[in-house]
Design a protein around this motif. Structure first.
Motif, PDB file in Angstrom:
ATOM      1  N   SER A   1    -108.313   9.190  16.675  1.00 42.51           N
ATOM      2  CA  SER A   1    -107.179  10.289  17.970  1.00 42.51           C
ATOM      3  C   SER A   1    -106.435   9.635  18.740  1.00 42.51           C
ATOM      4  N   ILE A   2    -105.702  10.202  19.856  1.00 45.39           N
ATOM      5  CA  ILE A   2    -104.953   9.587  20.613  1.00 45.39           C
ATOM      6  C   ILE A   2    -105.695  10.293  22.338  1.00 45.39           C
ATOM      7  N   GLY A   3    -106.363   9.633  22.808  1.00 43.13           N
ATOM      8  CA  GLY A   3    -106.866  10.894  24.270  1.00 43.13           C
ATOM      9  C   GLY A   3    -107.282   9.862  25.539  1.00 43.13           C
ATOM     10  N   ILE A   4    -107.754  11.199  25.939  1.00 37.81           N
ATOM     11  CA  ILE A   4    -108.643  10.101  27.661  1.00 37.81           C
ATOM     12  C   ILE A   4    -109.699  10.037  27.715  1.00 37.81           C
TER      13      ILE A   4
ATOM     14  N   VAL B   1    -114.943  12.236  25.429  1.00 34.16           N
ATOM     15  CA  VAL B   1    -113.609  12.285  25.360  1.00 34.16           C
ATOM     16  C   VAL B   1    -112.947  14.035  26.524  1.00 34.16           C
ATOM     17  N   ILE B   2    -111.755  13.636  27.190  1.00 33.79           N
ATOM     18  CA  ILE B   2    -111.616  15.171  28.188  1.00 33.79           C
ATOM     19  C   ILE B   2    -110.367  15.169  27.908  1.00 33.79           C
ATOM     20  N   TRP B   3    -109.956  14.772  27.240  1.00 33.84           N
ATOM     21  CA  TRP B   3    -108.074  15.532  26.823  1.00 33.84           C
ATOM     22  C   TRP B   3    -108.137  14.547  25.267  1.00 33.84           C
ATOM     23  N   THR B   4    -107.535  15.587  24.885  1.00 33.15           N
ATOM     24  CA  THR B   4    -106.898  14.832  23.431  1.00 33.15           C
ATOM     25  C   THR B   4    -105.380  15.232  23.127  1.00 33.15           C
ATOM     26  N   ALA B   5    -104.676  13.944  22.771  1.00 34.67           N
ATOM     27  CA  ALA B   5    -103.273  14.312  22.099  1.00 34.67           C
ATOM     28  C   ALA B   5    -102.737  15.297  20.867  1.00 34.67           C
TER      29      ALA B   5
ATOM     30  N   GLN C   1    -112.401   3.173  34.908  1.00 35.27           N
ATOM     31  CA  GLN C   1    -113.194   4.123  35.120  1.00 35.27           C
ATOM     32  C   GLN C   1    -112.796   5.210  33.610  1.00 35.27           C
ATOM     33  N   PHE C   2    -111.319   5.333  33.764  1.00 35.78           N
ATOM     34  CA  PHE C   2    -110.442   6.307  32.386  1.00 35.78           C
ATOM     35  C   PHE C   2    -109.875   5.424  31.628  1.00 35.78           C
ATOM     36  N   ALA C   3    -109.310   5.474  30.344  1.00 36.82           N
ATOM     37  CA  ALA C   3    -108.861   5.017  29.492  1.00 36.82           C
ATOM     38  C   ALA C   3    -107.985   6.246  28.902  1.00 36.82           C
ATOM     39  N   PHE C   4    -107.141   5.780  28.200  1.00 41.13           N
ATOM     40  CA  PHE C   4    -105.951   6.380  27.740  1.00 41.13           C
ATOM     41  C   PHE C   4    -105.430   5.415  26.629  1.00 41.13           C
ATOM     42  N   GLY C   5    -106.042   6.199  25.034  1.00 40.38           N
ATOM     43  CA  GLY C   5    -105.294   5.314  23.641  1.00 40.38           C
ATOM     44  C   GLY C   5    -106.149   6.457  22.384  1.00 40.38           C
ATOM     45  N   PHE C   6    -106.057   5.020  21.667  1.00 38.86           N
ATOM     46  CA  PHE C   6    -107.078   5.422  20.353  1.00 38.86           C
ATOM     47  C   PHE C   6    -108.214   5.392  20.825  1.00 38.86           C
ATOM     48  N   TYR C   7    -108.609   6.352  19.895  1.00 37.24           N
ATOM     49  CA  TYR C   7    -110.559   6.432  19.827  1.00 37.24           C
ATOM     50  C   TYR C   7    -110.566   6.892  17.996  1.00 37.24           C
ATOM     51  N   PRO C   8    -112.097   6.640  17.909  1.00 38.91           N
ATOM     52  CA  PRO C   8    -112.395   7.086  16.410  1.00 38.91           C
ATOM     53  C   PRO C   8    -112.411   7.969  16.762  1.00 38.91           C
ATOM     54  N   ASN C   9    -112.223   8.992  14.997  1.00 42.27           N
ATOM     55  CA  ASN C   9    -112.097  10.647  14.775  1.00 42.27           C
ATOM     56  C   ASN C   9    -112.318   9.891  13.396  1.00 42.27           C
ATOM     57  N   GLY C  10    -112.956  10.948  12.924  1.00 40.49           N
ATOM     58  CA  GLY C  10    -113.612  10.018  10.596  1.00 40.49           C
ATOM     59  C   GLY C  10    -113.889   9.325  10.764  1.00 40.49           C
TER      60      GLY C  10
ATOM     61  N   PRO D   1    -103.605  20.624  29.372  1.00 43.53           N
ATOM     62  CA  PRO D   1    -105.312  20.395  29.168  1.00 43.53           C
ATOM     63  C   PRO D   1    -106.032  20.477  27.815  1.00 43.53           C
ATOM     64  N   THR D   2    -106.111  20.467  28.132  1.00 47.76           N
ATOM     65  CA  THR D   2    -107.344  20.916  26.335  1.00 47.76           C
ATOM     66  C   THR D   2    -108.528  21.837  27.000  1.00 47.76           C
ATOM     67  N   ASP D   3    -109.939  21.451  26.993  1.00 47.58           N
ATOM     68  CA  ASP D   3    -110.791  21.889  26.948  1.00 47.58           C
ATOM     69  C   ASP D   3    -111.407  21.919  28.461  1.00 47.58           C
ATOM     70  N   THR D   4    -111.434  20.919  29.176  1.00 42.28           N
ATOM     71  CA  THR D   4    -112.005  20.278  29.719  1.00 42.28           C
ATOM     72  C   THR D   4    -110.724  20.467  31.904  1.00 42.28           C
ATOM     73  N   LEU D   5    -111.776  20.517  32.538  1.00 44.18           N
ATOM     74  CA  LEU D   5    -110.446  21.105  34.307  1.00 44.18           C
ATOM     75  C   LEU D   5    -111.445  19.369  35.154  1.00 44.18           C
ATOM     76  N   LEU D   6    -111.165  18.281  35.408  1.00 41.23           N
ATOM     77  CA  LEU D   6    -111.119  17.805  36.400  1.00 41.23           C
ATOM     78  C   LEU D   6    -110.691  17.897  37.442  1.00 41.23           C
ATOM     79  N   PRO D   7    -111.921  17.386  38.801  1.00 37.59           N
ATOM     80  CA  PRO D   7    -111.819  17.436  40.389  1.00 37.59           C
ATOM     81  C   PRO D   7    -110.090  16.995  40.091  1.00 37.59           C
ATOM     82  N   GLY D   8    -109.206  17.508  41.496  1.00 35.76           N
ATOM     83  CA  GLY D   8    -107.909  18.021  41.086  1.00 35.76           C
ATOM     84  C   GLY D   8    -107.157  18.514  40.489  1.00 35.76           C
TER      85      GLY D   8
END
Length: 728
Positions: free
Chosen positions: A61-64, A74-78, A48-57, A146-153
């Motif tokens: 970027s690295i995120g979840i 995207v729910i979190w960014t390093a 359901q979730f992934a952590f790693g590299f995603y395209p940005n421009g 956290p960055t901009d998102t809060l998840l259950p728990g």
């Protein structure tokens, strides 16, 4: 037997799947990711979730993110404010358990971990990426950053991190945006512009309900219920949540427009997209302060009138019983006046830029000075932003009209200034303490935190024991009248910058003069550089230097009364819980008006850091602080004192040794075995040498120092510094 056998097969299958999920989600030391390969992310057990590299421009970027939902959410960014990473980047779970980013010849960058030795990692099905130690205990987790998102728990906490979320710039740009939401110490959830202090005049929304007690948290559960909870399990709902049978996924996100929302997602929906379940109905598109930028205001599309605009009210002068023509004349005669607001025969002089413009209903005339002797108003241009229901009327300096509610500043957020909010009031108003109050607050000055040239610092508690403070008892104060001392305290109290230690109050009780500061938890930079067994890494040291430089720049050029610190040194740089550097003891030595160029007092400062002009009876300007910063900066680079007689003779005086290494192209000696990019190290050494030039005119201003540190200004080869330091 058949049903039992079938049940057995089901159990075996579920156990196998659970084992596979656990195995697939376990990440061992030495594992790595790269956007250039097919192995660019790690999935959670269920996928359901992934952590790693995603395209940005043009980069990555690295995120979840939600891996089962398109488009990518995207729910979190390093390192969210770093530029996009290169395609040849590599993310490695190192042998010490740190998650490390490697980019060609650039220095390694820690993405997560480092406080303890780790042994494995995992992307959990909760959306939480975690690092474990050898006992399978969590030593780092994305839920705590956290960055901009809060998840259950996940929790937003009151007194410890994480206690705030920051919006993103846009849906596709996840760097830090304009707004934040904060779990305040007074029990309210509140929203502010990202770069503003937690003061009522800056806030634009609060929960309307508070919850008493310590350790209050904001929570989101699996059913979308959003609520405040204290340590006594008392709960107050903000949103009751959805139907349990719907089996939806939920997230709470502070969007780029400054409004936070609870979203839900269900795979069986026909629109196959996130749906807004709830957002505060008291917040509208134009309410978030700063949504339209400076000298602009926001109105909704169904509002055609362009008057009735309220601005952030920050006058430097207010004249009563003044007609509009007289108000215009007063501003035209005042060199500092750029904007004047006239309401109810009050004339309020302001400087540009105007901020937080919003349409409301209480007429005020806004006039802007143009051409030196003329006012203009009611010339607007309209801009449609973000294809939403917001119409922005952008003003240039030549055209602003509107309405201001003068009393808004003192009326806003009354709930946040009730009788139970002493700590918030202390942040707004400089408080005068009696000696007895501070004696009680420090338990008879029992716990000493440190001692310096200006006095001794003690730990104390105020606000009925709820707030920890540092109380400095001044011991070498220049004899002066009570009025002068109070005026100096007010000047210091009006300084507000994230890289300055905040003054909360003072005591002027006969011969007892004490200052009350915010408590900074991680001690001084001197302790970190010279006493700690673990030295800060290169990147952290540079960041600390940037913090200090920005703080000094504020004192020199941006605060109301220019302040020369006169004693910049590691002992006067404190580090907070995030290792953000804050300058202490500013304004204690001497306050300087803008037209002053020298002082008539004796040498002030600490041996090894004072500029040569102190000893030569030359004018002392802000460049004296630049010299002291230069010495401090070289200490930060090299992690050693400026004068160390225990070292080899050639290395005793840091300035001489640094220039010798620079001149002989042996800069690697300065950082010993630490791996630092040679070009970056040389830039920093060049900057340090420029700052410590004997001739003050050769030293850069602090504004230029900041630009050099940020890499936006070239740093030429400096001349040899004077050997003056060697003779003192």
């Amino acid at each position: 037997m058949a049903p039992i056998f079938s049940l057995f097969l089901v159990l075996i299958t579920e156990f196998s799947l659970a084992t596979a999920q656990q195995r697939n989600s376990n990440i061992s030391l030495g594992s790595s990711l790269s956007p250039a390969s097919s192995n660019s992310f790690w999935s959670s057990g269920s996928g359901q979730f992934a952590f790693g590299f995603y395209p940005n421009g043009d980069g990555f970027s690295i995120g979840i993110w939600y891996a089962t939902i398109a488009p990518k959410t995207v729910i979190w960014t390093a390192k969210r404010d770093d530029p996009p990473f290169h395609r040849d980047s590599k993310l490695l779970l190192g042998n010490d358990g740190r998650l490390i980013l490697q980019q060609g010849e650039d220095p390694e960058k820690t993405i997560a971990g480092g406080s303890q030795i780790g042994s494995s990692a995992s992307m959990l099905d909760t959306g939480n990426f975690v690092l474990y130690n050898s006992r399978s205990e969590i030593i780092w987790q994305s839920f705590d950053a956290p960055t901009d998102t809060l998840l259950p728990g996940q929790k937003l906490r009151q007194f410890e991190e994480p206690n705030e979320l920051f919006s993103s710039v846009s849906k596709d740009d996840h760097s830090t945006g304009k707004f934040r939401i904060l779990m305040q110490e007074d029990g309210y959830l509140a929203q502010y512009p990202a770069d503003s202090p937690n003061l009522v005049e800056y806030g634009y929304w609060d929960s309307g309900i508070k919850i008493a007690g310590n350790n209050v948290t904001l929570n989101l559960d699996d059913n979308g219920q959003l609520y405040l909870l204290n340590n006594s399990d008392n709960m107050k709902n903000l949103y009751d949540g959805g139907n349990v049978s719907d089996k939806l996924m939920y997230r709470m996100t502070l969007d780029a427009d400054g409004i936070f929302k609870v979203y839900s997602y269900g795979l069986n929906r026909s629109d196959d997209d996130w749906k807004v379940e709830w957002s505060p109905n008291s917040v509208h598109k134009c309410d978030p302060k700063g949504v339209c930028g400076q000298n602009q205001y926001c109105i909704l599309m169904n509002q055609e009138a362009l008057d009735n605009v309220v601005w952030f009210n920050d006058p430097y002068s207010i004249l009563s019983n003044t007609s509009r023509p007289d108000c215009e004349d007063e501003c035209l005669k005042d060199y500092d006046c750029e904007v004047v607001l006239h309401k109810d025969d009050q004339c309020m002089k302001q400087r540009l830029p105007l901020k937080f413009g919003r349409q409301q209903n209480d007429p005020v005339i806004t006039l802007v000075k143009v051409g030196g002797r003329e006012f203009k108003k009611e010339k607007q241009s309209k801009v449609l932003i973000a294809s939403v229901v917001v119409l922005i009327v952008a003003f240039t300096v030549l055209a602003i009209s509107g309405v201001l509610i003068y009393k808004y500043r003192v009326k806003g957020y009354k709930k946040l200034l009730n009788s139970g909010n002493e700590e918030l009031i202390e942040d707004v108003i400089l408080r005068s303490f009696t000696y007895g109050e501070l004696e009680q607050a420090t338990n008879g000055f029992a716990e000493e935190l440190g001692k310096g040239a200006t006095g001794t610092v003690f730990k104390g508690l105020i606000s009925n024991g709820k707030r920890v403070v540092a109380v400095k008892r001044l011991e070498t104060v220049v004899a002066e009248g009570e009025r002068e001392f109070r005026n100096e305290m007010k000047v210091i109290g009006r300084t507000h910058h994230k890289n300055l230690v905040k003054l909360l109050g003072y005591c002027n009780d006969r011969t007892n003069r004490l200052l009350v500061y915010e408590f900074i938890s991680n001690g001084s930079l001197a302790d970190v550089l010279f006493k700690s067994e673990t030295k800060p890494r290169w990147e952290e040291r540079v960041r600390i230097a940037v913090n200090v430089a920005r703080g000094i720049l504020y004192l020199h050029e941006e605060c109301e009364t220019q302040i020369i610190h006169r004693d910049i040194k590691p002992q006067n740089i404190l580090l907070d819980e995030r290792h953000c550097a804050k300058i202490a003891d500013f304004g204690l030595s001497k306050l300087m008006n803008l037209n002053q160029t020298r002082t008539n007092t004796g040498v002030r400062g600490t041996r090894g850091y004072v500029a040569p002009e102190w000893h030569m009876n030359l004018p002392v300007t802000v460049k004296a602080d630049v010299f002291s910063f230069g010495i401090l900066f070289l200490e930060i680079i090299c992690c050693r004192r400026s004068l160390d007689p225990d070292l080899a003779e050639a290395e005793v005086i840091l300035v001489d040794w640094v220039f010798d290494c620079f001149d002989s192209h042996e800069l690697d000696k300065l950082v010993q075995d630490e791996k630092v990019d040679k070009s970056k190290l040389e830039r920093m050494v060049r900057l340090g040498i420029w700052c410590i030039q004997d001739d003050p005119s050769l030293r850069p201003s602090m504004k230029k120092v900041v630009l050099m540190l940020e890499g936006t200004v070239d740093i030429p080869t400096p001349p040899s510094p004077s050997s003056f330091l060697s003779s003192i």
